[in-house]
Design a protein around this motif. Structure first.
Motif, mmCIF file in Angstrom:
data_model
loop_
_atom_site.group_PDB
_atom_site.id
_atom_site.type_symbol
_atom_site.label_atom_id
_atom_site.label_comp_id
_atom_site.label_asym_id
_atom_site.label_seq_id
_atom_site.Cartn_x
_atom_site.Cartn_y
_atom_site.Cartn_z
ATOM 1 N N ASP A 1 78.375 66.386 68.327
ATOM 2 C CA ASP A 1 78.423 67.847 68.339
ATOM 3 C C ASP A 1 78.198 68.396 69.750
ATOM 4 O OD1 ASP A 1 78.934 67.939 65.659
ATOM 5 O OD2 ASP A 1 76.941 68.599 65.057
ATOM 6 N N ILE A 2 77.225 67.819 70.459
ATOM 7 C CA ILE A 2 76.943 68.268 71.823
ATOM 8 C C ILE A 2 78.151 68.031 72.721
ATOM 9 C CG2 ILE A 2 75.591 67.729 73.893
ATOM 10 C CD1 ILE A 2 73.189 67.282 71.980
ATOM 11 N N TRP A 3 78.736 66.850 72.631
ATOM 12 C CA TRP A 3 79.902 66.555 73.475
ATOM 13 C C TRP A 3 81.049 67.517 73.183
ATOM 14 C CZ3 TRP A 3 79.162 60.746 72.114
ATOM 15 C CH2 TRP A 3 78.233 60.174 72.980
ATOM 16 N N MET A 4 81.280 67.808 71.904
ATOM 17 C CA MET A 4 82.384 68.706 71.572
ATOM 18 C C MET A 4 82.079 70.150 71.951
ATOM 19 S SD MET A 4 84.122 67.134 68.109
ATOM 20 C CE MET A 4 82.636 67.103 67.115
ATOM 21 N N ASP A 5 80.809 70.518 71.954
ATOM 22 C CA ASP A 5 80.442 71.852 72.405
ATOM 23 C C ASP A 5 80.617 72.007 73.912
ATOM 24 O OD1 ASP A 5 79.798 72.791 69.906
ATOM 25 O OD2 ASP A 5 77.643 72.464 70.114
ATOM 26 N N GLU A 6 80.296 70.953 74.647
ATOM 27 C CA GLU A 6 80.234 71.042 76.101
ATOM 28 C C GLU A 6 81.514 70.592 76.807
ATOM 29 O OE1 GLU A 6 77.691 72.334 77.719
ATOM 30 O OE2 GLU A 6 76.457 72.619 75.920
ATOM 31 N N MET A 7 82.355 69.811 76.133
ATOM 32 C CA MET A 7 83.521 69.210 76.794
ATOM 33 C C MET A 7 84.802 69.690 76.129
ATOM 34 S SD MET A 7 81.868 65.382 77.157
ATOM 35 C CE MET A 7 83.322 64.649 77.941
ATOM 36 N N GLU A 8 85.622 70.352 76.881
ATOM 37 C CA GLU A 8 86.855 70.927 76.358
ATOM 38 C C GLU A 8 87.831 69.835 75.916
ATOM 39 O OE1 GLU A 8 90.415 73.986 77.843
ATOM 40 O OE2 GLU A 8 88.729 73.470 79.166
ATOM 41 N N ASN A 9 88.435 70.030 74.742
ATOM 42 C CA ASN A 9 89.479 69.126 74.227
ATOM 43 C C ASN A 9 88.972 67.710 73.961
ATOM 44 O OD1 ASN A 9 91.461 71.149 74.346
ATOM 45 N ND2 ASN A 9 91.900 70.668 76.497
ATOM 46 N N PHE A 10 87.670 67.564 73.707
ATOM 47 C CA PHE A 10 87.085 66.243 73.475
ATOM 48 C C PHE A 10 86.651 66.186 72.019
ATOM 49 C CE2 PHE A 10 83.671 62.965 74.302
ATOM 50 C CZ PHE A 10 84.527 61.974 74.762
ATOM 51 N N ASN A 11 87.382 65.429 71.212
ATOM 52 C CA ASN A 11 87.142 65.337 69.777
ATOM 53 C C ASN A 11 86.510 63.992 69.446
ATOM 54 O OD1 ASN A 11 88.423 67.853 69.470
ATOM 55 N ND2 ASN A 11 90.429 66.857 69.347
ATOM 56 N N VAL A 12 85.406 64.008 68.752
ATOM 57 C CA VAL A 12 84.638 62.787 68.506
ATOM 58 C C VAL A 12 84.610 62.464 67.019
ATOM 59 C CG1 VAL A 12 82.425 61.618 68.835
ATOM 60 C CG2 VAL A 12 83.179 63.336 70.491
ATOM 61 N N THR A 13 84.909 61.209 66.705
ATOM 62 C CA THR A 13 84.773 60.694 65.350
ATOM 63 C C THR A 13 83.646 59.661 65.344
ATOM 64 O OG1 THR A 13 87.131 60.967 64.914
ATOM 65 C CG2 THR A 13 85.929 59.488 63.461
ATOM 66 N N VAL A 14 82.689 59.832 64.458
ATOM 67 C CA VAL A 14 81.579 58.887 64.326
ATOM 68 C C VAL A 14 81.950 57.844 63.286
ATOM 69 C CG1 VAL A 14 79.163 58.609 63.646
ATOM 70 C CG2 VAL A 14 79.855 60.588 65.018
ATOM 71 N N VAL A 15 81.834 56.564 63.650
ATOM 72 C CA VAL A 15 82.149 55.478 62.728
ATOM 73 C C VAL A 15 80.902 54.636 62.491
ATOM 74 C CG1 VAL A 15 84.560 55.428 63.451
ATOM 75 C CG2 VAL A 15 82.944 53.893 64.538
ATOM 76 N N GLU A 16 80.837 54.034 61.335
ATOM 77 C CA GLU A 16 79.675 53.226 60.962
ATOM 78 C C GLU A 16 79.746 51.859 61.613
ATOM 79 O OE1 GLU A 16 79.366 52.585 56.812
ATOM 80 O OE2 GLU A 16 77.372 51.648 56.923
ATOM 81 N N GLY A 17 78.599 51.351 62.057
ATOM 82 C CA GLY A 17 78.574 50.033 62.680
ATOM 83 C C GLY A 17 77.207 49.399 62.566
ATOM 84 N N GLY A 18 76.938 48.453 63.444
ATOM 85 C CA GLY A 18 75.655 47.756 63.512
ATOM 86 C C GLY A 18 75.449 47.287 64.934
ATOM 87 N N ALA A 19 74.213 47.095 65.339
ATOM 88 C CA ALA A 19 73.856 46.971 66.744
ATOM 89 C C ALA A 19 74.669 45.936 67.516
ATOM 90 C CB ALA A 19 72.369 46.657 66.865
ATOM 91 N N ILE A 20 74.667 44.686 67.066
ATOM 92 C CA ILE A 20 75.351 43.641 67.806
ATOM 93 C C ILE A 20 76.859 43.812 67.707
ATOM 94 C CG2 ILE A 20 75.760 41.147 67.906
ATOM 95 C CD1 ILE A 20 72.775 40.836 67.089
ATOM 96 N N GLY A 21 77.341 44.156 66.514
ATOM 97 C CA GLY A 21 78.769 44.421 66.346
ATOM 98 C C GLY A 21 79.227 45.589 67.186
#
Length: 340
Positions: A59-79
């Motif tokens: 949310d912060i990146w999309m608020d502060e950076m123009e035309n920057f769309n972020v998708t959060v994906v599920e993962g795990g630390a080492i992977g």
């Protein structure tokens, strides 16, 4: 007015084919004036503390950076380290400092497998490893868990929580094979599945990372108290001497869980933010700047984690920071005077 939110939770596999641009890898000059840049950020399992932090960062990146769309994906630390190193389905993500140190040196779980394409934005906050049972459990110690033939879900194979569990038991003198002979059962699953099975009495213990509490376990604790188990001093000393990169002099503070009246010694590692090394320097600079300049918001929305975040520590807690921090992030740290 804030942009329309585009943050989503998806499996890594579902992201394949969706990414229009490799999150600024290559020679772009930033986000302004371009078409949309679609960026995948890999988080932790659902129910982990990394997921809400990832959503907030997106949310912060999309608020502060123009035309920057972020998708959060599920993962795990080492992977996550391997995914960001590939840079195909995720270009940034969460990891643990100890795993990152192994990855860039080709040691530990990354023995002979140096991850040459991953660098850090910075260290964020400590993650306390919670070895947790229900408060009404007869298990009072890790040795009790073993001798009573307990059943645990320490995450999925290769997760940082699973690796930490393995190392703690080995420091106690038990391999997984030894534990199996003693009747201990080790199953695998996500944080949320493990927490549910703990609550329902299907398993006896979970091992999960928190700051210091684990979100899913705190939700259970609200109605049925849970209890973290201490790691003995000699085990902590053995882990420290093994050079895994853990911090062994911190505790889960009293009051973290409802009926917890004493500090609980455990192993700790720093949660860090990593990126693919070929990400555009200007974009990584903007990502770094946006986070540290929104620290008040992070502390307001995620106080349990945000209170530990500090830009100077963000630089110094990375192994060999001048080599392993991305040039875009390094530029920001030099700009604010925490790096030379």
């Amino acid at each position: 007015m804030r942009k329309k939110r585009m943050t989503k939770l998806l499996s890594v596999a579902s992201v394949i084919g969706m990414m229009i641009v490799l999150a600024g890898c290559g020679g772009s000059e930033g986000t302004g004036g371009q078409g949309p840049i679609n960026h995948a950020h890999i988080s932790g399992p659902t129910g982990s503390g990394w997921y809400p932090m990832s959503v907030l960062f997106a949310d912060i990146w999309m608020d502060e950076m123009e035309n920057f769309n972020v998708t959060v994906v599920e993962g795990g630390a080492i992977g996550n380290i391997r995914e960001v190193n590939r840079g195909e389905d995720a270009q940034s993500g969460f990891a643990f400092a100890s795993d990152f140190a192994d990855a860039v040196q080709g040691t530990g779980v990354f023995e002979g497998e140096v991850q040459e394409n991953v660098q850090a934005i910075g260290a964020l906050y400590p993650a306390w490893w919670n070895f947790v049972v229900m408060d009404d459990s007869p298990i009072q110690s890790l040795e009790d868990f073993i001798q009573q033939g307990g059943h645990t879900i320490p995450g999925n194979p290769g997760d940082a929580s699973e690796l930490t569990t393995r190392r703690v038991f080995e420091a106690m003198g038990y391999t997984y094979e030894d534990l199996e002979k003693l009747g201990v059962r080790i199953s695998y699953g996500s944080y949320s599945d493990a927490a549910t099975q703990l609550r329902d009495g299907i398993i006896d213990m979970v091992v999960q990372g928190g700051a210091p509490e684990v979100v899913g376990l705190s939700e259970i604790d609200a109605s049925r108290p849970v209890r973290p188990l201490p790691i003995p001093d000699d085990v902590l000393q053995a882990l420290d001497e093994a050079g895994y990169g853990y911090t062994v002099d911190m505790v889960i503070p009293a009051g973290t869980y409802r009926n917890q009246t004493e500090d609980i010694p455990t192993v700790v590692t720093m949660s860090i933010l990593i990126v693919h090394k070929d990400m555009d320097e200007e974009i990584v600079y903007q990502m770094t700047k946006a986070l540290w300049e929104n620290l008040e918001r992070i502390r307001d929305e995620q106080p349990g984690r945000g209170q530990w975040m500090d830009a100077e520590r963000g630089y110094t807690e990375i192994v060999n920071p001048e080599e392993n921090i991305h040039p875009g992030a390094l530029r920001y740290y030099k700009e604010i005077g925490v790096a030379e």
